[in-house]
Structure formats: structure tokens, C-alpha cells
Write an enzyme that holds these catalytic residues in place. Structure first.
Site, mmCIF file in Angstrom:
data_model
loop_
_atom_site.group_PDB
_atom_site.id
_atom_site.type_symbol
_atom_site.label_atom_id
_atom_site.label_comp_id
_atom_site.label_asym_id
_atom_site.label_seq_id
_atom_site.Cartn_x
_atom_site.Cartn_y
_atom_site.Cartn_z
ATOM 1 N N THR A 330 0.843 -1.199 0.000
ATOM 2 C CA THR A 330 0.000 0.000 0.000
ATOM 3 C C THR A 330 0.880 1.252 0.000
ATOM 4 O O THR A 330 2.097 1.165 0.142
ATOM 5 C CB THR A 330 -0.919 0.011 1.245
ATOM 6 O OG1 THR A 330 -0.136 -0.259 2.411
ATOM 7 C CG2 THR A 330 -2.018 -1.007 1.140
ATOM 8 N N ASP A 331 0.214 2.403 -0.141
ATOM 9 C CA ASP A 331 0.953 3.669 -0.205
ATOM 10 C C ASP A 331 1.014 4.336 1.169
ATOM 11 O O ASP A 331 0.961 5.560 1.281
ATOM 12 C CB ASP A 331 0.268 4.614 -1.197
ATOM 13 C CG ASP A 331 0.059 3.969 -2.543
ATOM 14 O OD1 ASP A 331 0.999 3.352 -3.025
ATOM 15 O OD2 ASP A 331 -1.048 4.085 -3.096
ATOM 16 N N THR A 356 2.284 8.235 4.940
ATOM 17 C CA THR A 356 1.548 8.452 3.693
ATOM 18 C C THR A 356 2.569 8.747 2.607
ATOM 19 O O THR A 356 3.369 9.669 2.727
ATOM 20 C CB THR A 356 0.497 9.567 3.828
ATOM 21 O OG1 THR A 356 -0.102 9.780 2.559
ATOM 22 C CG2 THR A 356 1.060 10.864 4.367
ATOM 23 N N ARG A 357 2.555 7.913 1.582
ATOM 24 C CA ARG A 357 3.631 8.030 0.580
ATOM 25 C C ARG A 357 3.259 8.965 -0.558
ATOM 26 O O ARG A 357 4.134 9.529 -1.174
ATOM 27 C CB ARG A 357 3.974 6.640 0.026
ATOM 28 C CG ARG A 357 4.573 5.744 1.086
ATOM 29 C CD ARG A 357 5.247 4.523 0.505
ATOM 30 N NE ARG A 357 5.791 3.726 1.569
ATOM 31 C CZ ARG A 357 5.209 2.680 2.129
ATOM 32 N NH1 ARG A 357 4.030 2.288 1.684
ATOM 33 N NH2 ARG A 357 5.769 2.026 3.109
ATOM 34 N N VAL A 358 1.976 9.097 -0.843
ATOM 35 C CA VAL A 358 1.601 9.958 -1.972
ATOM 36 C C VAL A 358 0.659 11.087 -1.569
ATOM 37 O O VAL A 358 0.400 11.967 -2.364
ATOM 38 C CB VAL A 358 0.950 9.128 -3.105
ATOM 39 C CG1 VAL A 358 1.959 8.227 -3.770
ATOM 40 C CG2 VAL A 358 -0.234 8.348 -2.599
#
Lengths: 577, 154
Positions: A330-331, A356-358
Site C-alpha cells: 500500500t501507499d 503516507t507516501r503519496v
């Protein structure tokens, strides 16, 4: 749909395919049948009792079938091929319903359909050439997530935490906020208790979300086969709405239960067990599912499927096999901490352990500045709190940091049935940050905030004022500067909205708390009743203090610390240093 | 040795499977003595078939190891038997059954075992299932198709 389960349907399948088998061995929910020489993997088969099953593997001697029947199939029962892979009905008719993974209504009294389109539940995820960068923010309505762990439309964000730490409440808040913004919301309840499913249904009914949401549910009493199918069926339905050009939010609650049922099926199917007895393809099982979500290119602009899979942890252990698998596919993840929950934080999101990556790339300059500032300040606050435990005498600067940190953490506390507009989150935070309520205790500040939030919901003027400030700000510092200079104007507007609101609400005020302990759903927040009562009696009424306040009243009345605070004291500079 | 040529019907195969299980149980607790008697008790009326099979193999009842090997082979063949399922609208008598079986053995395979069932609702003709393939040559199907076609015109 009842005719599907009739014997005539079975005979029809038999005639169409000209092949029949008979069940030779049963390890429920797996059964083995001879015959069916042309059966292929994932093909839907039908038993003569009207129940369905799916071919999971085929060999020259027998066919392995995953049965969807709630009870074991009898030995000797005939089984016929249908000639097609498992498909689920899709269409607008799903909205407002509760269906099982085969698209049948959960209630016989509320039939679903008719449907003109059916789609296979196993599809290959679209490749990178069909995807776009995630640029649109996904507002959950939960301030701590929107400010600290921002999400984007098309993101796959794992929601992880122990049981009873508020995960489902957060998911429902997000669903409510997104449905209000026109997103199609799908709640996939995987192997849940019937009471839990009913609770979700009641939430959707109460908030009139029937035209924008629906539930795909399998109960814990259903066949493991049906439970296994649930997230795939829900994702197929989500893809239908995505293809109609609508943004979709899909909640998969939860994949750790799904993994357990898949393990059960695999072990019964004599697949070789791997780590924790999960089969070797457990990563692929979930990976191919969440990969179907994302932000996709269409001729009319990007359309997203935002996926919020859920994973349950045991005793806060986020290093479990399934949990780490899901984290890696997941992101990012939002972690619900049971210790924070025990401290009274609602929602109990541990933003230090959340990722949270994006999501950050979708933020405006105001939000990203705010996020950066908050992150550094709350890290400082955390360190300061650790320092306080040594019992040292505190300087004014440290006391100020602690007081401001407590106020911010208290601001993040939110009732499970309330959602906060993004503009109100930003402006209210800025008002706290510039020291508007520095002369008040944390509890009194909470009372003020609740009043403002209530007024904001009803006042169009206040909404447009907040929106104007946020839209016109070039960055976070500019917004802070403007609010500092025009604070009187803003506070007057707030007071006017509160006065109008109070005037409207006064006849309806009930001084009785909702429950004996004055909490709502176990949430020790300052309830709105306390605000009302205070207004009536004209004296402070404190019902609960969510966060332990280590500072004195005198310290709370000092100016807060901030690197971007227009007026700083020497002590604040020390604290910031 | 093809033992199945002697068995012919599904009922017989089931009987033999059950008898083999019984015999195994009895032989496991048998400490010597008259094995033939144990066979007779286990197989009942089917004992004649077994006696013939054993004799044709040159196996003596007094040799338990050879008897067990024989049972293993027999069970393997019986379990692997290919069934032809035939649904008829009437109950055929023994001579008709015999003719059917002989025809199947001659024209299809000697390994076949016939599984007959009776369903008067098919009116006439037969439903046949063989190795997972299903064919419906019944009058009922023809009548159903005829009425469906007719109702489509109406």
C-alpha cells in the site's frame, strides 16, 4: 434471483455444457468431484442443490471445487459446469443495497436488481500506462488524518490497529465525508458479525447515503469461499463505477480476517503451508487485489479508486506477517494505537508511526506548510513530554510548548459521528496556533471550538469567510500573518455566527447528557451538551479532560511557541531552540 | 487379470467394495485356521465370483499373503472402474440388463460398469453419463424443447 438456485437452472447448465461430475470427497468448503473433463480454473460450477462453487484446480482424475454453500455438499451430489468464470452483477442498482459477494441481497425482502451487466471478479490490474499521478486530495473529515497523514484520491492506505481502537469509526467518517462529496463508497465487510454489518447499514441509512454507497458483506457464518470472494467482488463493483467516470472509495474491512480464511481454504486444499501456515501465494492474493485501485486515465480526466484496506494487529504488534505484507503493497498506513486510545485520544491515530507516501503531493502550499510545522512542533512536544517525566523544574518556554501541544492534541479529538470541513480544520488550527485562546484552559478551548464547529456547520457566511482566507493564502505563513492581523474581524464573524446559532438552538437545548458518564460511544470529549449548559448557566462546566495537562494555569496563559509566530517571547525562543 | 469383466453392474461393484472392507477387518484379527470360511462369511452370495477369480489366479486360500495381494489389486481395479450411468424410464429385467452390459463391453470397453437408474418422468429414451460427458436423449427433453419453441411463437 431465486430462480438461479432452482433445479431447472442446473439442468440448463447441464444441457449447455454437456458435462457432469459427482462429488467424491468433501473437506468443507473444498470438495473434489470426478467428471467435468473440460473444467478450467476459476470456472463457476453449480451443484444440483442450486449452490454455487468455483473450480480452484483441475487434474486428470478430479476437479477441486471451492464451495460457496453455507453447509457441506453431500457426497455423490451432481455438479455441472456453467462454462464461464465467476461473475458478479454490476450496475447502479447496487447503490443503497447490502449484497453478498455474488450480488444477491442480504435480505430476501429487499431484492436487488435487475442487472444488465455482469463482470468477472478476477481481472488483471491496469498497467502503468493507464495510470496517472495522484494529485487530488482525499479529505477524510478527520482532522488528525487530514493534517498529519494526508491522503490522495487513488491512494491505497492501510488502516491498521488493534481491535476496538476506532478503526471502523474512522472508516465510516471517511465514507460519510467522501459520499457527501459525491464519491461512490463501497464498504466490503469481510467475515464480519451480523451485528457489525447491521451497524454499518444503520450508519448509511441514518446519513441518507443510499444513493452513493452500498455494502458488500459476508458474515462470519458464511462459507469460507464466500468470505474469500468478498473483496474481489467489491473491487469488481468499484471498477464498474470507475468505468462510469465516478470516483470510488472502497473500504476492505478487514484483510487480516480474509487472510485467515484463505489460509483455511488453502490448508484444506492441501497446499503447502508457509510462514504462520499461510500459503505461499498470500502476498499475491492481496497484492493483485489492492493493485486494482489507483488513479486512472480516462478521456474525461482522471478517475480514481481509493482503497482503504484494514488490518487488525494483536497487542499493537505491527510487525506481523500479513500486516507487513499489506504495508509493503500500500501507499502508507494510518496506525491506531491502543495506548493512545487508553489515554482518551479519539481517534487514537499515532501519527508518528503512520505513513503516507503519496498524500503529501496532493496538498496545497498552505496545507503542506501546516503539515510541516505541525510535524516539527509535535515532535518537539513529544520530546518535551519525555523530558518532563524526569521531574525537572520547567522553564516558561517548556511550559508553553506543553500547553500548546496539549491544545493541538485536544483539537484533534473528534467525535465519531462528526466530520470537519478542511477549511474549518485549517482556520481553527491557525487560531489556536496564533494564541487566540491562550488565556483559556484546554477544556475551555475545546468548549469554544465545539461552539465554532456547530456554528460553522450552519453558517454560510462563516464557511465562505474561512474559504476566502484559505483560498487567498499563498502559503501557511501568509495565512497565519493575515489571521493575526485580522483576528478581530474573524472572531467577530465567529461570535456573530455563534450568536445566531445559539438563538436558533436555545429552545431545543437539553441539559441532560447522552449517557450516565457523559460520554458518547465511550468518547470522553467535551460534549455539546456541556457547551449548551455553560451557555445557560453562565459558568464553566468541565466534564472531561481528554489529554493529561501537565502545565499550570499560569503557564497556559503565556504566549505559545512558534517559529512563525508574529510576536515571540524569549522563553518561546528557548523552547523552539 | 481384469476382474471387472465379472462385476458388470454398479450395485455389484458397491457390494464387492463393502465386502473387501469387511474381509480386511476380519483378516486383521484372524490368527490362522480356515480363511475360506472367513471369505464365505464376508462375501455371502458373491463368494462364487471370488472363488472363481482366486482359482483362475492359482491362489490358494491357505496363503494369506497372496490373498492380501489379490485383495489389493482387486480393490484398486474396482475403485478405478469407469461408470456408465444410464437413466431409463422403465426398470429393465435381468436379461435386458445383461444385453446392455454385453453391448457396452463389446462396443466401448471391457472395464465399464453400468449404473442404472429409473426415472419415469423422462417418458422414453435415456440419459447417459460417461466420463463426465452428459447426453440427454429423452423424450422429455424433446417435448420440453417443442413446447418452448411453441410458446416462443405464441
Amino acid at each position: 434471483m431465486s430462480n438461479i438456485f432452482s433445479k431447472e437452472k442446473f439442468e440448463e447448465s447441464l444441457k449447455n455444457t454437456g458435462e457432469v461430475g459427482s462429488v467424491q470427497k468433501v473437506s468443507y468448503p473444498i470438495c473434489y468431484a470426478d467428471g467435468l473433463p473440460s473444467a478450467f480454473p476459476y470456472e463457476l460450477v453449480m451443484f444440483e442443490t442450486g449452490e454455487f462453487g468455483q473450480v480452484s484446480s483441475a487434474s486428470p482424475d478430479y476437479v477441486e471445487i471451492l464451495s460457496f454453500s453455507p453447509h457441506p455438499i453431500d457426497i455423490g451430489a451432481r455438479v455441472a459446469r456453467t462454462g464461464k468464470a465467476l461473475e458478479v452483477p454490476v450496475g447502479e442498482a447496487l447503490l443503497g443495497t447490502s449484497v453478498d459477494p455474488l450480488g444477491r441481497s442480504l435480505y430476501k425482502s429487499k431484492p436487488v436488481g435487475p442487472f444488465s451487466e455482469f463482470r468477472g471478479i478476477e481481472t488483471v490490474p491496469l498497467g502503468i500506462e493507464h495510470r496517472e499521478k495522484i494529485t487530488e486530495p482525499l479529505v477524510t473529515g478527520v482532522s488528525i488524518v487530514d493534517m498529519m497523514v494526508p491522503l490522495g484520491k487513488g491512494q491505497r492506505e492501510l488502516v491498521i490497529g488493534d481491535r476496538k481502537t476506532g478503526k471502523s469509526s474512522f472508516l465510516l467518517q471517511t465514507l460519510l465525508n467522501q459520499a457527501n462529496q459525491g464519491t461512490i463508497c463501497i464498504y466490503a465487510a469481510i467475515g464480519k458479525k451480523k451485528t457489525d454489518i447491521r451497524h454499518i447499514e444503520a450508519f448509511l441509512e441514518k446519513n441518507n447515503l443510499g444513493d452513493r454507497s452500498f455494502i458488500v458483506a459476508s458474515s462470519s457464518t458464511d462459507s469460507a469461499g464466500i468470505i474469500y470472494l468478498t473483496p474481489y467482488a467489491a473491487m469488481t463493483m468499484a471498477e464498474y463505477f470507475k468505468d462510469q467516470g465516478k470516483n470510488v472509495l472502497i473500504i476492505l474491512d478487514d484483510l487480516s480476517i480474509h487472510a485467515k480464511f484463505y489460509r483455511e481454504i488453502s490448508l484444506l486444499g492441501k497446499n503447502f503451508p508457509g510462514r504462520n501456515s499461510y500459503p505461499g501465494d498470500i502476498f499475491y492474493t492481496h497484492g493483485r487485489l489492492v493493485e486494482r485501485a489507483g488513479n486512472f486515465k480516462t478521456p474525461n480526466g482522471p478517475v480514481s479508486i481509493t482503497c482503504l484496506p484494514v488490518a487488525e494487529t494483536v497487542e499493537g504488534d505491527i510487525s506481523g506477517y500479513i500486516q507487513t505484507n499489506l504495508m509493503s503493497m500500500t501507499d502508507g498506513h494510518v496506525y491506531f494505537d491502543k495506548d493512545l486510545f487508553a489515554q482518551g485520544r479519539r481517534p487514537a491515530v499515532n501519527f508518528f508511526l503512520s505513513v503516507t507516501r503519496v498524500g503529501r503531493q496532493t496538498q496545497t502550499s498552505v496545507r503542506s506548510g501546516l503539515n510541516r510545522e505541525l510535524n516539527s512542533f509535535l515532535t518537539l512536544h513529544e520530546k518535551t513530554q519525555s523530558f518532563v517525566h524526569f521531574g525537572a523544574e520547567l522553564s516558561e518556554g517548556v511550559k508553553t510548548t506543553l500547553a500548546m501541544g496539549d491544545k493541538i492534541l485536544d483539537f484533534f479529538n473528534q467525535q465519531p459521528d462528526k466530520i470537519l470541513d478542511l477549511n474549518s480544520q485549517i482556520i481553527l488550527f491557525c487560531l489556536i496556533w496564533i494564541g487566540t485562546w491562550n488565556d483559556k484552559t484546554t477544556t475551555d478551548t475545546r468548549v469554544e471550538l465545539v461552539k465554532i464547529m456547530r456554528a460553522y456547520e450552519k453558517s454560510d457566511e462563516l464557511q465562505s469567510l474561512f474559504k476566502k482566507y484559505v483560498d487567498e493564502a499563498t502559503d501557511f505563513n501568509a495565512l497565519l500573518g493575515r489571521l493575526s492581523t485580522e483576528s478581530k474581524l474573524v472572531l467577530d464573524a465567529i461570535d456573530a455566527a455563534i450568536a445566531a446559532q445559539t438563538g436558533r438552538d436555545e429552545p431545543e437545548i437539553s441539559p441532560e447528557p447522552e449517557s450516565a458518564n457523559g460520554t458518547t460511544n465511550g468518547t470522553p470529549l467535551v460534549p455539546e451538551e456541556a457547551v449548551n449548559q455553560k451557555e445557560i448557566e453562565g459558568q464553566p462546566q468541565v466534564t472531561a479532560t481528554p489529554v493529561q495537562n501537565n502545565v499550570t494555569e499560569q503557564a497556559q496563559q503565556t504566549q505559545p511557541s512558534s517559529q512563525i509566530q508574529p510576536q515571540q517571547t524569549d522563553s518561546q525562543e528557548v523552547a523552539n531552540g | 487379470m481384469n476382474y471387472l469383466a465379472e462385476l458388470k453392474t454398479f450395485e455389484k461393484v458397491e457390494e464387492i467394495q463393502s465386502s473387501i472392507d469387511t474381509l480386511r477387518l476380519r483378516l486383521s484379527g484372524h490368527s490362522g485356521g480356515n480363511i475360506k470360511q472367513v471369505f464365505e462369511n464376508s462375501f455371502g452370495s458373491n463368494f462364487v465370483i471370488f472363488e472363481d477369480l482366486l482359482r483362475s489366479q492359482g491362489i490358494n486360500f491357505d496363503d494369506p499373503s497372496k490373498v492380501r495381494t489379490f485383495l489389493d489389486e482387486l480393490e484398486e481395479q474396482v475403485n478405478a472402474a469407469k461408470h456408465v450411468e444410464l437413466t431409463l424410464a422403465y426398470r429393465p429385467d435381468d436379461s435386458a440388463k445383461g444385453e446392455l452390459i454385453n453391448w457396452l463391453h463389446k462396443n466401448v470397453s471391457e472395464d465399464l460398469v453400468l449404473k442404472l437408474s429409473y426415472d419415469p418422468s423422462i417418458v422414453a429414451g435415456a440419459r447417459i453419463t460417461y466420463r463426465g460427458k452428459y447426453a440427454d436423449y429423452t423424450s422429455r427433453k424433446k417435448l420440453d424443447d417443442y413446447f418452448k419453441e411453441g410458446s416462443a411463437h405464441v
